[in-house]
Design an enzyme around this catalytic site. Structure first.
Site, PDB file in Angstrom:
ATOM      1  N   LEU A 174       8.849  89.720  -9.308  1.00  0.00           N
ATOM      2  CA  LEU A 174      10.090  89.275  -8.672  1.00  0.00           C
ATOM      3  C   LEU A 174      10.791  90.475  -8.051  1.00  0.00           C
ATOM      4  O   LEU A 174      10.993  91.493  -8.718  1.00  0.00           O
ATOM      5  CB  LEU A 174      11.016  88.619  -9.701  1.00  0.00           C
ATOM      6  CG  LEU A 174      12.416  88.234  -9.194  1.00  0.00           C
ATOM      7  CD1 LEU A 174      12.324  87.121  -8.138  1.00  0.00           C
ATOM      8  CD2 LEU A 174      13.316  87.792 -10.354  1.00  0.00           C
ATOM      9  N   THR A 199      16.618  87.067  -1.095  1.00  0.00           N
ATOM     10  CA  THR A 199      17.469  87.701  -0.102  1.00  0.00           C
ATOM     11  C   THR A 199      18.617  86.765   0.257  1.00  0.00           C
ATOM     12  O   THR A 199      18.493  85.546   0.137  1.00  0.00           O
ATOM     13  CB  THR A 199      16.683  88.070   1.171  1.00  0.00           C
ATOM     14  OG1 THR A 199      17.568  88.702   2.112  1.00  0.00           O
ATOM     15  CG2 THR A 199      16.054  86.854   1.810  1.00  0.00           C
ATOM     16  N   CYS A 357      27.421 109.418   5.094  1.00  0.00           N
ATOM     17  CA  CYS A 357      26.661 109.169   3.868  1.00  0.00           C
ATOM     18  C   CYS A 357      25.659 110.290   3.605  1.00  0.00           C
ATOM     19  O   CYS A 357      25.460 110.705   2.456  1.00  0.00           O
ATOM     20  CB  CYS A 357      25.948 107.825   3.948  1.00  0.00           C
ATOM     21  SG  CYS A 357      27.053 106.395   3.825  1.00  0.00           S
TER      22      CYS A 357
END
Length: 386
Positions: A174, A199, A357
């Protein structure tokens, strides 16, 4: 013009001058100059940038950048120096008190809100992300230990995860937050496993349907993780935990525990932050990842208590700096192909996102953790893979 008006203007000018001096002195501690000549120096192109940053923090600074009110030739270096000197910790924007309280008190990642990030961020279009990412469209940190390119780093990361999980042919896996299916495709191709991916992005699910037609044993499910009830031999979650939220960490771990067979392994790959008292970034929350929230080590450990044994924890956060810089290079190189779809404000928004970032990871303000978890502990101990 009367004397009262002149006095008011003089007061405003004095306050701005005082703010300018305060920020200039602060930036000197990070070796950043205002209107200097080095690549990381900030160039002011309009009034009000400093006041906006002082009152609204990164939200004000980011919006000013999007508007073209300031610039820095090397934006990643600007943020690296800013954060390495901890200057962002020394400014407490008064206008963001509500945002901070809202982040702490509300469940901004409940089942209803969980779909917002898919609609706003991941559904920008598969073509856009294909132009920025590696050939497998892997939208998470690469593993650069022995890699010389983005494609190599992403395949190295995928293979590292497969080896950490000890995948064997026939296993059912999964993938919580499967993205465009890069892990599932790689694991199915190289390790002979069957995969189910979750998703909340319609674009990703549509892409996944095409991947399924290629004959790979992978299935995409457009659903929230809380709705999954099947059990699997292995579980992986790569870059999804950042959307879960602290009020849902325990439930997330309960879902993972419920869906993992006894004797199985669960790999959690997530960005993390150093301090639990810091709220989610207001600019990132508004423009990039709605309702996003980074966990701390303590929050992850507390959420997994009594459900999982932590077999291994691996931090390779500095690799995200290299990954983001590679994405930015692809983004800039391919930008002309998207001029008819996105405007200059969007371009500056994404440039700010990727490079700020990168600077944060370079300054070690942000981390990248991979946990290997088991339900009852691996008998004889877990052998670390690197």
């Amino acid at each position: 013009m009367n004397l009262s008006t002149l006095d008011t203007q003089r007061t405003v000018f004095d306050e701005r001058l005082s703010s300018h001096r305060f920020v200039a002195d602060l930036l000197k501690q990070a070796d950043i100059a205002i209107n200097g000549h080095r690549p990381w120096d900030i160039q002011l192109k309009a009034p009000g940038v400093i006041d906006s940053a002082l009152s609204r923090g990164n939200l004000g600074l980011g919006e000013s950048y999007m508007n073209g009110d300031w610039d820095a030739k090397a934006l990643d270096q600007f943020f690296y120096r800013l954060m390495r000197a901890q200057l962002h910790q020394r400014i407490r924007p008064t206008q963001l008190v509500y945002h901070s309280l809202r982040s702490r008190l509300l469940n901004r990642q409940n089942a209803k809100r969980a779909w917002e990030v898919g609609e706003k961020h991941y559904d920008l279009g598969n073509e856009f992300y294909a132009a920025m990412l590696d050939k497998r469209m892997t939208y998470t940190c690469g593993y650069w230990k022995d890699a010389a390119s983005l494609d190599d780093a992403q395949e190295a990361k995928l293979d590292l995860i497969c080896r950490k999980l000890g995948l064997q042919p026939g296993m059912q896996v999964l993938d919580i937050g499967c993205g465009w299916g890069s892990f599932m495709a790689y694991a199915a191709e190289h390790y002979g496993v069957e995969c189910v991916g979750l998703t909340i992005s319609k674009e990703q699910a549509d892409f996944g349907k095409r991947l399924m037609k290629s004959g790979l044993p992978v299935e995409f499910r457009l659903q929230d993780y809380r709705d999954e009830i099947e059990q699997f031999d292995r579980i992986v979650s790569i870059g999804m935990f950042e959307h879960v939220g602290h009020k849902n960490y325990r439930e997330y771990m309960e879902v993972a525990s419920r869906c993992l067979k006894d004797g199985g392994l669960f790999l959690l790959h997530t960005i993390g932050k150093n301090l639990s008292i810091t709220p989610s970034d207001p600019w990132i929350d508004k423009y990039i990842f709605p309702n996003g929230e980074l966990p701390t080590l303590g929050q992850i450990i507390n959420a997994s208590e009594s459900l999982f044994v932590v077999e291994d924890m691996h931090n390779f956060g500095s690799d995200y700096d290299k990954t983001l810089m590679a994405w930015h290079a692809n983004f800039e190189a391919n930008w002309p192909a998207f001029l008819d779809r996105f405007d200059e404000t969007f371009f500056r928004m994404w440039r700010y996102y990727l490079l700020s970032c990168a600077g944060a990871f370079r300054a070690r303000e942000l981390q990248l953790w991979q946990f290997v978890l088991s339900k009852q502990g691996v008998v004889g101990g877990y052998e670390r893979i690197s």
